[in-house]
Design an enzyme around this catalytic site. Structure first.
Site, PDB file in Angstrom:
ATOM      1  N   ILE A  10      34.892  35.971  44.541  1.00 55.91           N
ATOM      2  CA  ILE A  10      36.369  36.170  44.295  1.00 55.91           C
ATOM      3  C   ILE A  10      36.911  37.270  45.295  1.00 55.91           C
ATOM      4  O   ILE A  10      38.113  37.737  45.042  1.00 55.91           O
ATOM      5  CB  ILE A  10      36.836  36.568  42.760  1.00 55.91           C
ATOM      6  CG1 ILE A  10      35.930  37.632  42.215  1.00 55.91           C
ATOM      7  CG2 ILE A  10      36.301  35.557  41.973  1.00 55.91           C
ATOM      8  CD1 ILE A  10      36.287  38.272  41.061  1.00 55.91           C
ATOM      9  N   LYS A  11      36.170  37.576  46.369  1.00 55.02           N
ATOM     10  CA  LYS A  11      36.619  38.661  47.058  1.00 55.02           C
ATOM     11  C   LYS A  11      37.889  38.136  47.969  1.00 55.02           C
ATOM     12  O   LYS A  11      37.939  36.722  48.446  1.00 55.02           O
ATOM     13  CB  LYS A  11      35.555  39.262  47.977  1.00 55.02           C
ATOM     14  CG  LYS A  11      34.508  40.221  47.089  1.00 55.02           C
ATOM     15  CD  LYS A  11      35.238  41.005  46.299  1.00 55.02           C
ATOM     16  CE  LYS A  11      34.341  42.121  45.601  1.00 55.02           C
ATOM     17  NZ  LYS A  11      33.655  41.516  44.705  1.00 55.02           N
ATOM     18  N   ASN A  12      38.354  38.925  48.969  1.00 50.00           N
ATOM     19  CA  ASN A  12      39.604  38.560  49.969  1.00 50.00           C
ATOM     20  C   ASN A  12      39.044  37.412  50.758  1.00 50.00           C
ATOM     21  O   ASN A  12      39.765  36.552  51.233  1.00 50.00           O
ATOM     22  CB  ASN A  12      40.037  39.651  50.663  1.00 50.00           C
ATOM     23  CG  ASN A  12      40.767  40.606  49.791  1.00 50.00           C
ATOM     24  OD1 ASN A  12      41.028  40.470  48.598  1.00 50.00           O
ATOM     25  ND2 ASN A  12      40.973  41.814  50.227  1.00 50.00           N
ATOM     26  N   LEU A  13      37.767  37.583  51.169  1.00 52.05           N
ATOM     27  CA  LEU A  13      37.048  36.776  52.179  1.00 52.05           C
ATOM     28  C   LEU A  13      35.615  36.190  51.277  1.00 52.05           C
ATOM     29  O   LEU A  13      34.843  37.280  51.056  1.00 52.05           O
ATOM     30  CB  LEU A  13      36.847  37.112  53.337  1.00 52.05           C
ATOM     31  CG  LEU A  13      36.108  36.362  54.577  1.00 52.05           C
ATOM     32  CD1 LEU A  13      36.705  36.752  55.899  1.00 52.05           C
ATOM     33  CD2 LEU A  13      34.610  36.329  54.637  1.00 52.05           C
TER      34      LEU A  13
END
Length: 377
Positions: free
Chosen positions: A187-190
């Site tokens: 669920i990280k930005n990338l």
């Protein structure tokens, strides 16, 4: 009670652009699933994006922190300054190298440590400081860089939330004065599906982290294919990033400008929608220079509001229960008033790229209703 909107029911969710599946399929068809040239291409492209000489891919953000601490020589008898308000992985990485955490408080407005917090916590045993870039906001320890360097204190940034964010004109990770650790979890930005990256300060640190991630083996995978032996020169772990995960990361990176624009837009939509709610304080991540990872508010009667919103199908969360109050870390407990107050009030609103403006209006409307219910109880 308002009807549930599916995307508002998730606090966080991976966002894929469509190219990821084909990229993974190509790796599967090639039949080489471990660390390959694709992993090294991912490293090169991350380094180019950040404007740094090198980047070393590992299996997770936790592996990045652990490897960075080892490469910096942090170990038994050392004390590491770290905020309590972080995911427990930050603290576990410190304990994994035999060091001990020195928990420090935070700025209530940003939920991040400040240079003053770090300086006040320094002791004769301090060997490292691990600022946590909470929500994606950069932490600038530049004003105390000289003082830390004089004492031999290394800065290792937990930038799990902060890929793509900036500290002044430079990307987080490009200062050259800190080891920076990114997470590319689901669920990280990338996202790589699962993965992490260490940005070293020197070629020597890069070499050390590459040895650590490959069980202490000196030769790279490509070098080992042309020899009958290899050398193991020290402690190591199996922390290599697979070609499968690297393929996902490369596909994500090619669309990262879209990610930045979308996440900043969603955060600003929340900011505008929340203006009409009394008693709610938005944690300002500074969206002009941050790629937001979370959208958090502080509010009274948080626990009652949390339960009400979950009952309405709204995917709120709490990031994070403070570590200095956890049983596992009780030996290092100390009073941290700002952290404890924030921990009783923070609420993470649903924040991911599947959300629409209508979803955000729905969340904020439900929050307003929950606040009224809590006030009347």
């Amino acid at each position: 009670m308002t009807a549930t909107r599916p995307d508002a029911g998730r606090n966080a969710s991976p966002y894929l652009y469509g190219e990821e599946a084909a990229a993974v399929a190509r790796v599967l068809e090639a039949g080489q699933y471990g660390h390959t040239d694709l992993t090294e291409e991912f490293e090169r492209q991350i380094a180019a994006y950040l404007g740094v000489p090198d980047a070393v891919a590992v299996t997770s953000g936790t592996a990045a922190l652990h490897s960075a601490l080892l490469a910096a020589g942090i170990g038994r008898g050392d004390e590491v300054i770290v905020p309590s308000l972080t995911f427990c992985a930050t603290v576990q990485a410190i304990l994994a190298v035999g060091a001990t955490p020195r928990f420090v408080d935070i700025d209530p407005a940003t939920l991040c440590v400040t240079p003053q917090h770090v300086v006040e916590a320094i002791s004769d045993a301090t060997a490292a400081a691990v600022p946590v870039l909470f929500g994606g906001r950069a932490v600038d320890l530049g004003p105390i860089h000289e003082a830390l360097t004089e004492r031999g204190i290394v800065v290792i940034e937990d930038a799990a939330h902060a890929f793509g964010s900036r500290n002044g004109p430079r990307h987080v990770g490009a200062s050259g004065t800190a080891l920076t650790c990114f997470s590319f979890g689901p669920i990280k930005n990338l996202t790589c599906g699962q993965g992490g990256m260490v940005i070293p300060r020197t070629p020597e640190e890069a070499d050390a982290i590459r040895r650590i991630r490959l069980l202490g083996v000196v030769q790279s995978q490509s070098e080992r294919t042309n020899t009958t032996t290899y050398n193991v020169e020290g402690f190591g772990l199996r922390y290599q990033l697979s070609a499968i995960n690297s393929a996902i990361g490369l596909a994500q990176l090619s669309r990262f400008a879209t990610t930045v624009h979308a996440r900043r837009g969603l955060w600003r939509t929340y900011r505008d929608a929340l203006c009409g709610l009394d008693g709610v304080t938005l944690i300002d991540v500074g969206p002009h220079h941050t790629v937001p990872h979370l959208c958090q508010v502080r509010l009274p009667q948080r626990d009652e509001v949390f339960a009400d919103l979950r009952a309405r199908g709204i995917g709120v969360g709490v990031h994070y229960p403070p570590n200095h109050l956890q049983p596992a870390f009780a030996a290092w407990r100390r009073p941290l008033p700002a952290t404890e107050q924030a921990a009783a009030e923070i609420l993470s609103l649903p924040f991911h790229q599947h959300l629409t403006e209508t979803d955000i209006d729905h969340v904020v409307c439900a929050l307003g209703q929950a606040l009224k219910s809590a006030g009347a109880s």
